[in-house]
Design a protein around this motif. Sequence first.
Motif, PDB file in Angstrom:
ATOM      1  N   THR A  69       0.880  -1.265   0.077  1.00  0.00           N
ATOM      2  CA  THR A  69       0.030  -0.066  -0.064  1.00  0.00           C
ATOM      3  C   THR A  69       0.809   1.197   0.120  1.00  0.00           C
ATOM      4  O   THR A  69       2.144   1.109   0.192  1.00  0.00           O
ATOM      5  CB  THR A  69      -0.787  -0.034   1.329  1.00  0.00           C
ATOM      6  OG1 THR A  69      -0.022   0.263   2.376  1.00  0.00           O
ATOM      7  CG2 THR A  69      -1.886  -1.306   1.251  1.00  0.00           C
ATOM      8  N   HIS A  70       0.247   2.494  -0.166  1.00  0.00           N
ATOM      9  CA  HIS A  70       0.982   3.627   0.169  1.00  0.00           C
ATOM     10  C   HIS A  70       1.065   3.981   1.625  1.00  0.00           C
ATOM     11  O   HIS A  70       1.657   4.602   2.137  1.00  0.00           O
ATOM     12  CB  HIS A  70      -0.031   4.852  -0.547  1.00  0.00           C
ATOM     13  CG  HIS A  70       0.009   4.769  -1.993  1.00  0.00           C
ATOM     14  ND1 HIS A  70      -0.991   3.885  -2.913  1.00  0.00           N
ATOM     15  CD2 HIS A  70       1.002   4.855  -3.045  1.00  0.00           C
ATOM     16  CE1 HIS A  70      -0.733   4.056  -3.807  1.00  0.00           C
ATOM     17  NE2 HIS A  70       0.536   4.529  -4.363  1.00  0.00           N
ATOM     18  N   LEU A  71      -0.087   3.312   2.403  1.00  0.00           N
ATOM     19  CA  LEU A  71      -0.187   3.829   3.667  1.00  0.00           C
ATOM     20  C   LEU A  71      -0.809   2.576   4.346  1.00  0.00           C
ATOM     21  O   LEU A  71      -1.903   2.086   4.110  1.00  0.00           O
ATOM     22  CB  LEU A  71      -1.211   4.910   4.011  1.00  0.00           C
ATOM     23  CG  LEU A  71      -1.419   5.613   5.150  1.00  0.00           C
ATOM     24  CD1 LEU A  71      -0.186   6.004   5.901  1.00  0.00           C
ATOM     25  CD2 LEU A  71      -2.221   6.752   5.126  1.00  0.00           C
TER      26      LEU A  71
ATOM     27  N   ALA B 186      -5.502  12.667   1.670  1.00  0.00           N
ATOM     28  CA  ALA B 186      -5.485  13.715   0.540  1.00  0.00           C
ATOM     29  C   ALA B 186      -4.116  14.313   0.513  1.00  0.00           C
ATOM     30  O   ALA B 186      -3.710  14.794  -0.924  1.00  0.00           O
ATOM     31  CB  ALA B 186      -6.163  15.015   1.518  1.00  0.00           C
ATOM     32  N   ALA B 187      -3.222  14.126   1.302  1.00  0.00           N
ATOM     33  CA  ALA B 187      -2.051  14.359   0.901  1.00  0.00           C
ATOM     34  C   ALA B 187      -1.270  13.503  -0.272  1.00  0.00           C
ATOM     35  O   ALA B 187      -0.891  14.072  -1.007  1.00  0.00           O
ATOM     36  CB  ALA B 187      -0.734  14.296   2.212  1.00  0.00           C
ATOM     37  N   PHE B 188      -1.659  12.341  -0.258  1.00  0.00           N
ATOM     38  CA  PHE B 188      -1.295  11.274  -1.295  1.00  0.00           C
ATOM     39  C   PHE B 188      -1.820  11.987  -2.553  1.00  0.00           C
ATOM     40  O   PHE B 188      -1.302  12.005  -3.655  1.00  0.00           O
ATOM     41  CB  PHE B 188      -1.310   9.992  -1.087  1.00  0.00           C
ATOM     42  CG  PHE B 188      -0.533   9.172  -0.073  1.00  0.00           C
ATOM     43  CD1 PHE B 188       0.813   8.808  -0.625  1.00  0.00           C
ATOM     44  CD2 PHE B 188      -0.557   9.095   1.251  1.00  0.00           C
ATOM     45  CE1 PHE B 188       1.642   8.168   0.128  1.00  0.00           C
ATOM     46  CE2 PHE B 188       0.336   8.568   2.109  1.00  0.00           C
ATOM     47  CZ  PHE B 188       1.369   8.062   1.372  1.00  0.00           C
ATOM     48  N   VAL B 189      -3.131  11.905  -2.456  1.00  0.00           N
ATOM     49  CA  VAL B 189      -3.980  12.394  -3.869  1.00  0.00           C
ATOM     50  C   VAL B 189      -3.514  13.697  -4.227  1.00  0.00           C
ATOM     51  O   VAL B 189      -3.399  13.987  -5.681  1.00  0.00           O
ATOM     52  CB  VAL B 189      -5.455  12.598  -3.390  1.00  0.00           C
ATOM     53  CG1 VAL B 189      -6.138  13.424  -4.558  1.00  0.00           C
ATOM     54  CG2 VAL B 189      -5.994  11.243  -3.022  1.00  0.00           C
ATOM     55  N   SER B 190      -2.953  14.539  -3.656  1.00  0.00           N
ATOM     56  CA  SER B 190      -2.399  16.023  -4.034  1.00  0.00           C
ATOM     57  C   SER B 190      -1.208  15.861  -4.564  1.00  0.00           C
ATOM     58  O   SER B 190      -0.626  16.902  -5.221  1.00  0.00           O
ATOM     59  CB  SER B 190      -2.665  16.874  -2.859  1.00  0.00           C
ATOM     60  OG  SER B 190      -1.657  16.827  -1.873  1.00  0.00           O
ATOM     61  N   GLY B 191      -0.502  14.839  -4.509  1.00  0.00           N
ATOM     62  CA  GLY B 191       0.787  14.539  -5.113  1.00  0.00           C
ATOM     63  C   GLY B 191       0.755  14.861  -6.834  1.00  0.00           C
ATOM     64  O   GLY B 191      -0.286  14.462  -7.188  1.00  0.00           O
TER      65      GLY B 191
END
Length: 127
Positions: free
Chosen positions: A20-22, A71-76
Amino acid sequence: MSAAVEIVSFGYLHDEPPATHLTIDLRHHFRDPHVSSELRYMTANDEPVRTAVLNTPGITDLVEATATAVAAFVSGPSAGTVTVADGCAGGRHRAPTFARALAERLAAAGHSVTVHHRDLDKPVVQR
């Protein structure tokens, strides 16, 4: 901004955590409904389990913090699905309840969310 998010709940006692990412580990800081004989053979599909998990101090704060991290991952700058996994011991109580709460929170923020409960239907781990 809408982004695709995949959430996987799992139990550490069944297999390795998924890639996963997280990854959120719910085993040590949040009381396990398994210790209650009334809840042991229930799952997150049962209201008493969901109520017990969601009323655990810190769980709703962790849902919010995880939503912020997603949200931080998505905004990358990279496109693609963001994958989050959350695990507990057996994958039947805490993890699927947390996954559903996170999915609801992310969907309310406009994200496209899929949820997979890897170990929800596996037998209770005897320990």
